[in-house]
Motif scaffolding. Structure first.
Motif, PDB file in Angstrom:
ATOM      1  N   ASP A   1      81.682   5.881  54.901  1.00 36.81           N
ATOM      2  CA  ASP A   1      83.070   5.546  54.625  1.00 36.81           C
ATOM      3  C   ASP A   1      84.015   6.596  55.205  1.00 36.81           C
ATOM      4  O   ASP A   1      85.017   6.276  55.850  1.00 36.81           O
ATOM      5  CB  ASP A   1      83.298   5.456  53.113  1.00 36.81           C
ATOM      6  CG  ASP A   1      82.430   4.393  52.460  1.00 36.81           C
ATOM      7  OD1 ASP A   1      82.048   3.441  53.160  1.00 36.81           O
ATOM      8  OD2 ASP A   1      82.127   4.535  51.266  1.00 36.81           O
ATOM      9  N   ALA A   2      83.705   7.867  54.955  1.00 35.46           N
ATOM     10  CA  ALA A   2      84.580   8.943  55.412  1.00 35.46           C
ATOM     11  C   ALA A   2      84.651   8.991  56.935  1.00 35.46           C
ATOM     12  O   ALA A   2      85.732   9.152  57.512  1.00 35.46           O
ATOM     13  CB  ALA A   2      84.090  10.280  54.854  1.00 35.46           C
ATOM     14  N   LEU A   3      83.525   8.854  57.606  1.00 42.24           N
ATOM     15  CA  LEU A   3      83.517   8.908  59.066  1.00 42.24           C
ATOM     16  C   LEU A   3      84.221   7.706  59.677  1.00 42.24           C
ATOM     17  O   LEU A   3      84.872   7.811  60.722  1.00 42.24           O
ATOM     18  CB  LEU A   3      82.083   9.006  59.581  1.00 42.24           C
ATOM     19  CG  LEU A   3      81.391  10.350  59.317  1.00 42.24           C
ATOM     20  CD1 LEU A   3      79.900  10.253  59.632  1.00 42.24           C
ATOM     21  CD2 LEU A   3      82.040  11.468  60.136  1.00 42.24           C
TER      22      LEU A   3
ATOM     23  N   PHE B   1      78.212  21.446  61.313  1.00 43.57           N
ATOM     24  CA  PHE B   1      77.629  20.592  62.352  1.00 43.57           C
ATOM     25  C   PHE B   1      78.449  19.310  62.447  1.00 43.57           C
ATOM     26  O   PHE B   1      79.422  19.100  61.701  1.00 43.57           O
ATOM     27  CB  PHE B   1      76.141  20.327  62.095  1.00 43.57           C
ATOM     28  CG  PHE B   1      75.826  19.295  61.049  1.00 43.57           C
ATOM     29  CD1 PHE B   1      75.030  18.205  61.357  1.00 43.57           C
ATOM     30  CD2 PHE B   1      76.299  19.419  59.746  1.00 43.57           C
ATOM     31  CE1 PHE B   1      74.718  17.264  60.395  1.00 43.57           C
ATOM     32  CE2 PHE B   1      75.977  18.494  58.787  1.00 43.57           C
ATOM     33  CZ  PHE B   1      75.191  17.403  59.110  1.00 43.57           C
ATOM     34  N   GLY B   2      78.092  18.444  63.391  1.00 44.88           N
ATOM     35  CA  GLY B   2      78.889  17.317  63.823  1.00 44.88           C
ATOM     36  C   GLY B   2      79.662  16.534  62.783  1.00 44.88           C
ATOM     37  O   GLY B   2      80.912  16.497  62.820  1.00 44.88           O
ATOM     38  N   PRO B   3      79.019  15.858  61.813  1.00 48.88           N
ATOM     39  CA  PRO B   3      79.761  15.027  60.852  1.00 48.88           C
ATOM     40  C   PRO B   3      80.840  15.792  60.092  1.00 48.88           C
ATOM     41  O   PRO B   3      81.957  15.291  59.930  1.00 48.88           O
ATOM     42  CB  PRO B   3      78.653  14.525  59.910  1.00 48.88           C
ATOM     43  CG  PRO B   3      77.409  14.552  60.731  1.00 48.88           C
ATOM     44  CD  PRO B   3      77.554  15.746  61.621  1.00 48.88           C
ATOM     45  N   ASN B   4      80.520  16.999  59.638  1.00 47.88           N
ATOM     46  CA  ASN B   4      81.512  17.772  58.895  1.00 47.88           C
ATOM     47  C   ASN B   4      82.634  18.267  59.803  1.00 47.88           C
ATOM     48  O   ASN B   4      83.794  18.359  59.379  1.00 47.88           O
ATOM     49  CB  ASN B   4      80.856  18.952  58.189  1.00 47.88           C
ATOM     50  CG  ASN B   4      79.925  18.505  57.073  1.00 47.88           C
ATOM     51  OD1 ASN B   4      80.135  17.468  56.457  1.00 47.88           O
ATOM     52  ND2 ASN B   4      78.870  19.280  56.828  1.00 47.88           N
ATOM     53  N   ARG B   5      82.312  18.565  61.045  1.00 41.99           N
ATOM     54  CA  ARG B   5      83.364  18.992  61.972  1.00 41.99           C
ATOM     55  C   ARG B   5      84.324  17.845  62.270  1.00 41.99           C
ATOM     56  O   ARG B   5      85.532  18.056  62.410  1.00 41.99           O
ATOM     57  CB  ARG B   5      82.729  19.542  63.253  1.00 41.99           C
ATOM     58  CG  ARG B   5      82.042  20.893  63.072  1.00 41.99           C
ATOM     59  CD  ARG B   5      81.786  21.586  64.402  1.00 41.99           C
ATOM     60  NE  ARG B   5      80.659  21.020  65.102  1.00 41.99           N
ATOM     61  CZ  ARG B   5      79.454  21.600  65.186  1.00 41.99           C
ATOM     62  NH1 ARG B   5      79.232  22.751  64.543  1.00 41.99           N
ATOM     63  NH2 ARG B   5      78.479  21.043  65.882  1.00 41.99           N
ATOM     64  N   VAL B   6      83.803  16.622  62.368  1.00 37.41           N
ATOM     65  CA  VAL B   6      84.666  15.450  62.583  1.00 37.41           C
ATOM     66  C   VAL B   6      85.613  15.265  61.404  1.00 37.41           C
ATOM     67  O   VAL B   6      86.816  15.011  61.578  1.00 37.41           O
ATOM     68  CB  VAL B   6      83.806  14.184  62.800  1.00 37.41           C
ATOM     69  CG1 VAL B   6      84.659  12.917  62.700  1.00 37.41           C
ATOM     70  CG2 VAL B   6      83.115  14.243  64.151  1.00 37.41           C
ATOM     71  N   LEU B   7      85.090  15.399  60.175  1.00 35.00           N
ATOM     72  CA  LEU B   7      85.936  15.237  58.995  1.00 35.00           C
ATOM     73  C   LEU B   7      87.020  16.310  58.946  1.00 35.00           C
ATOM     74  O   LEU B   7      88.180  16.021  58.659  1.00 35.00           O
ATOM     75  CB  LEU B   7      85.088  15.282  57.723  1.00 35.00           C
ATOM     76  CG  LEU B   7      84.094  14.135  57.534  1.00 35.00           C
ATOM     77  CD1 LEU B   7      83.326  14.313  56.231  1.00 35.00           C
ATOM     78  CD2 LEU B   7      84.794  12.787  57.555  1.00 35.00           C
ATOM     79  N   ARG B   8      86.651  17.544  59.242  1.00 36.73           N
ATOM     80  CA  ARG B   8      87.655  18.616  59.226  1.00 36.73           C
ATOM     81  C   ARG B   8      88.739  18.359  60.271  1.00 36.73           C
ATOM     82  O   ARG B   8      89.930  18.569  60.014  1.00 36.73           O
ATOM     83  CB  ARG B   8      86.991  19.974  59.471  1.00 36.73           C
ATOM     84  CG  ARG B   8      88.002  21.115  59.376  1.00 36.73           C
ATOM     85  CD  ARG B   8      87.406  22.468  59.623  1.00 36.73           C
ATOM     86  NE  ARG B   8      88.441  23.483  59.531  1.00 36.73           N
ATOM     87  CZ  ARG B   8      88.592  24.317  58.529  1.00 36.73           C
ATOM     88  NH1 ARG B   8      87.770  24.281  57.495  1.00 36.73           N
ATOM     89  NH2 ARG B   8      89.574  25.208  58.522  1.00 36.73           N
TER      90      ARG B   8
END
Length: 450
Positions: A267-269, A196-203
């Motif tokens: 932090d990551a985002l 979903f969204g947050p993890n897709r942005v990180l990838r």
């Protein structure tokens, strides 16, 4: 595409790095190499300085006018002294193009005060060394995310088969059973998934970084590539982001909705946004683009590496000319021992001019970079140094290249003759607009001396 740089800045307030950044330190303006009087609040009752122990090494405690003071070194940037005060050290010569200088200073890496954060504003230039810092910061933040567990969300999954899970869909099941001639169940259930969204942005950010680093063969980058591959592997099962998920407003929304146990996602985002939208950081001045560890710059080293890169790039088209680094030996280096020969049993010191320019294998010009404004006549110690370099390298033209040039002065000026050596004043205005014209003029003036 216009990017709303403030959206995420507002969302991260008080979260992740921002929680440390909420310390309201009073800034103390300073200039590199200057002596700064300290406010009374920085002196304890026993006379010692109330300064972070690991920061104290960055300057020299002293007294001035019978008051406690500190002697700044060559570092430029934001230096937290304690929870109440911070030094904001600026350059001692006008430098309007600092990010460009750092970007062109091949081999230079800024120092990072990882325990202390500050706000960064937006800048146009994106030095590779600062990009490396962003990459490491994203990888470090993602390590914390991984330790705490990837966030997952529930999504509806529909199954077709003889083993239903969850709620059976009667109409669809009856229709497929009749069509296939055998019992078929269509069922629907909610399953937790990291896709979903947050993890897709990180990838997406990690894949963009991999595309940048994958072709770089430098040993220093191999560890980064390995960590990036590991991060992508940890996000297996996470797909590409939707277009609506990679807007600054969408990423800010993800941060706003973070549960308390997943603070490190902030932090990551935050860093992922900087990478996805190619946002540069301003080394000087505060702003709301990001909150990251403080970055310190050694301007003397930056200037030396910068002018060497300018001359090497500008003179590259002439295959007879080679610009070398006198601070190192081996390929591309020109470092020599001082004595040749030397008396038996004595240690031979090195000779390390900043720039050595050869024409058809013979040294024609030796340059030493001086990060200070150009005087009418170079300082005696500087002349002594560069004439020694000329004698050792067999170059009859030597130059002291200074940071700063007034409009009425030329990029190179002959100061005079010392024995067999012509001594030149070199100058480059680091505050020039456009700086590219200043660089071209310096290259052409140096070319005439070869």
């Amino acid at each position: 595409m216009a990017v709303n740089l403030a959206a995420l800045g507002e969302a991260i307030d008080g979260r992740g790095f921002a929680s440390a950044g909420r310390l309201a330190r009073k800034p103390i303006a300073a200039v590199e190499q200057d002596t700064i009087l300290l406010p009374p609040e920085l002196v304890r009752t026993d006379g010692s300085l109330d300064v972070y122990d690991d920061v104290l090494k960055l300057f020299r405690p002293t007294y001035s006018k019978n008051r406690p003071a500190i002697q700044c070194s060559g570092w430029v940037g934001y230096i937290p002294l304690n929870d109440s005060f911070a030094l904001e050290v600026s350059t001692r010569v006008p430098v309007g193009n600092l990010e460009r200088l750092v970007g062109m200073a091949v081999g230079y890496t800024p120092d990072i005060l990882r325990k202390y954060t500050r706000q960064f504003a937006h800048a146009v230039d994106r030095p590779a060394s600062l990009f490396d810092i962003l990459t490491d910061q994203l990888l470090d933040a993602f390590d914390h995310v991984w330790e705490g567990g990837l966030m997952k969300t529930y999504g509806r999954v529909q199954r077709v088969g003889s083993a239903p899970v969850g709620r059976i869909m009667p109409f669809q099941s009856q229709w497929l059973s009749a069509k296939s001639g055998r019992p078929v169940a269509v069922s629907s259930a909610f399953h937790r998934s990291p896709d979903f969204g947050p993890n897709r942005v990180l990838r997406h950010a990690f894949e963009k970084l991999l595309a940048r680093y994958i072709g770089i063969r430098e040993d220093a980058q191999r560890a980064r590539v390995l960590r990036l591959r590991q991060a992508v592997n940890r996000l297996v099962g996470v797909g590409r982001p939707l277009l609506s998920e990679v807007s600054p407003e969408a990423i800010a929304g993800f941060v706003h909705r973070l549960p308390s146990q997943h603070e490190y996602y902030a932090d990551a985002l935050m860093v992922a946004q900087l990478i996805i939208f190619d946002i540069g950081l301003s080394i000087r001045g505060n702003g709301g683009v990001a909150i990251l560890p403080s970055i310190l710059i050694d301007m003397a080293k930056v200037f030396e590496n910068y002018v060497r890169r300018v001359l090497a790039d500008g003179l590259r088209e002439d295959e007879r000319i080679e610009v070398k680094d006198g601070n190192k030996g081996g390929e591309g280096g020109a470092k020599l021992d001082l004595f040749d020969p030397i008396a038996e049993g004595l240690k031979n010191p090195g000779v390390t001019p900043d720039i050595v320019i050869d024409v058809e294998g013979k040294t024609k010009l030796v340059i030493d970079a001086k990060y200070k404004p150009a005087p009418k006549v170079p300082e005696r110690d500087d002349v002594n140094q560069v004439v020694l370099y000329g004698a050792r390298y067999g170059a009859h033209r030597v130059m002291l290249l200074h940071a700063g040039r007034k409009a009425e002065r030329q990029p190179t000026e002959l100061c005079g003759q010392v024995g067999d050596f012509q001594v030149y004043n070199g100058m480059v205005d680091l505050n020039a607009e456009p700086i590219e014209t200043e660089e071209t003029n310096l290259v052409e003036a140096v070319r005439l001396l070869l």
